[in-house]
Motif scaffolding. Structure first.
Motif, short mmCIF file in Angstrom:
data_model
loop_
_atom_site.label_atom_id
_atom_site.label_comp_id
_atom_site.label_asym_id
_atom_site.label_seq_id
_atom_site.Cartn_x
_atom_site.Cartn_y
_atom_site.Cartn_z
N ILE A 146 6.96 2.17 -8.23
CA ILE A 146 6.41 0.88 -7.78
C ILE A 146 7.52 -0.06 -7.33
O ILE A 146 7.32 -0.87 -6.42
N SER A 147 8.70 0.05 -7.90
CA SER A 147 9.76 -0.90 -7.56
C SER A 147 10.73 -0.40 -6.49
O SER A 147 11.63 -1.12 -6.08
N HIS A 148 10.52 0.81 -5.98
CA HIS A 148 11.52 1.42 -5.10
C HIS A 148 11.80 0.63 -3.82
O HIS A 148 12.89 0.70 -3.28
N GLU A 177 1.36 7.08 -6.70
CA GLU A 177 0.41 8.19 -6.84
C GLU A 177 1.10 9.55 -6.66
O GLU A 177 0.94 10.46 -7.47
N THR A 178 1.89 9.67 -5.62
CA THR A 178 2.58 10.93 -5.35
C THR A 178 3.64 11.22 -6.41
O THR A 178 3.77 12.34 -6.89
N ALA A 179 4.39 10.18 -6.80
CA ALA A 179 5.43 10.36 -7.81
C ALA A 179 4.86 10.81 -9.14
O ALA A 179 5.46 11.64 -9.83
N MET A 180 3.69 10.30 -9.49
CA MET A 180 3.08 10.70 -10.75
C MET A 180 2.69 12.18 -10.73
O MET A 180 2.85 12.88 -11.73
N LEU A 204 4.41 17.80 -12.39
CA LEU A 204 4.86 19.10 -11.90
C LEU A 204 6.26 19.45 -12.41
O LEU A 204 6.53 20.58 -12.80
N TYR A 205 7.15 18.45 -12.43
CA TYR A 205 8.54 18.71 -12.80
C TYR A 205 8.92 18.26 -14.21
O TYR A 205 10.08 18.32 -14.61
N LEU A 209 0.84 -1.21 0.00
CA LEU A 209 0.00 0.00 0.00
C LEU A 209 0.87 1.25 0.00
O LEU A 209 0.55 2.24 -0.67
N HIS A 210 1.95 1.21 0.74
CA HIS A 210 2.91 2.32 0.73
C HIS A 210 3.43 2.54 -0.69
O HIS A 210 3.48 3.68 -1.17
N SER A 211 3.80 1.47 -1.36
CA SER A 211 4.34 1.58 -2.72
C SER A 211 3.31 2.17 -3.68
O SER A 211 3.65 3.00 -4.54
N LEU A 212 2.06 1.78 -3.54
CA LEU A 212 1.01 2.37 -4.38
C LEU A 212 0.86 3.86 -4.10
O LEU A 212 0.66 4.66 -5.02
N GLY A 213 0.98 4.24 -2.84
CA GLY A 213 0.95 5.66 -2.48
C GLY A 213 2.12 6.42 -3.07
O GLY A 213 1.98 7.57 -3.51
N VAL A 214 3.28 5.79 -3.09
CA VAL A 214 4.46 6.41 -3.70
C VAL A 214 4.23 6.62 -5.19
O VAL A 214 4.58 7.66 -5.74
#
Length: 105
Positions: A48-50, A27-30, A35-36, A20-25
């Motif tokens: 997803i693989s971090h 979402e935030t990373a996207m 933005l950048y 679930l943490h990875s899925l949240g990452v």
């Protein structure tokens, strides 16, 4: 690289909480990629693989490191959780076929 396959493998490799943490990452990373101006596909794979090696125990991480001539400093050897990033890079390459250096880094 196939995001769906990697996602399923990650789900098997880590705890439900870590998944679930990875899925949240992802979402935030996207959001940050937009933005950048980063490549969204690369961002998705990296996010997803971090933590793909996060659930490995110390001996497994050390074994992967040895097999790949990865050397850790004294602090990393003492604080095992610091190993999961460099080992994860190796796992992502071997298990998921990720070769893109931007994604792996």
């Amino acid at each position: 690289m196939d995001y769906g396959k990697i996602n399923e493998e990650i789900k098997k490799m880590v705890s439900d909480k870590r998944y679930l943490h990875s899925l949240g990452v992802v979402e935030t990373a996207m959001k940050l990629a937009v933005l950048y101006g980063c490549d969204p596909e690369k961002t998705m794979y990296a996010a997803i693989s971090h933590d793909c090696a996060k659930s490995l125990d110390r001996e497994a991480m050390l074994g992967i490191a040895r097999e790949n001539d990865l050397v850790f400093d004294e602090i990393t050897l003492y604080e095992t959780q610091l190993m999961h990033g460099p080992v994860g890079r190796l796992v992502a390459r071997k298990e998921f076929g990720i070769e893109d250096e931007e994604v792996l880094s």
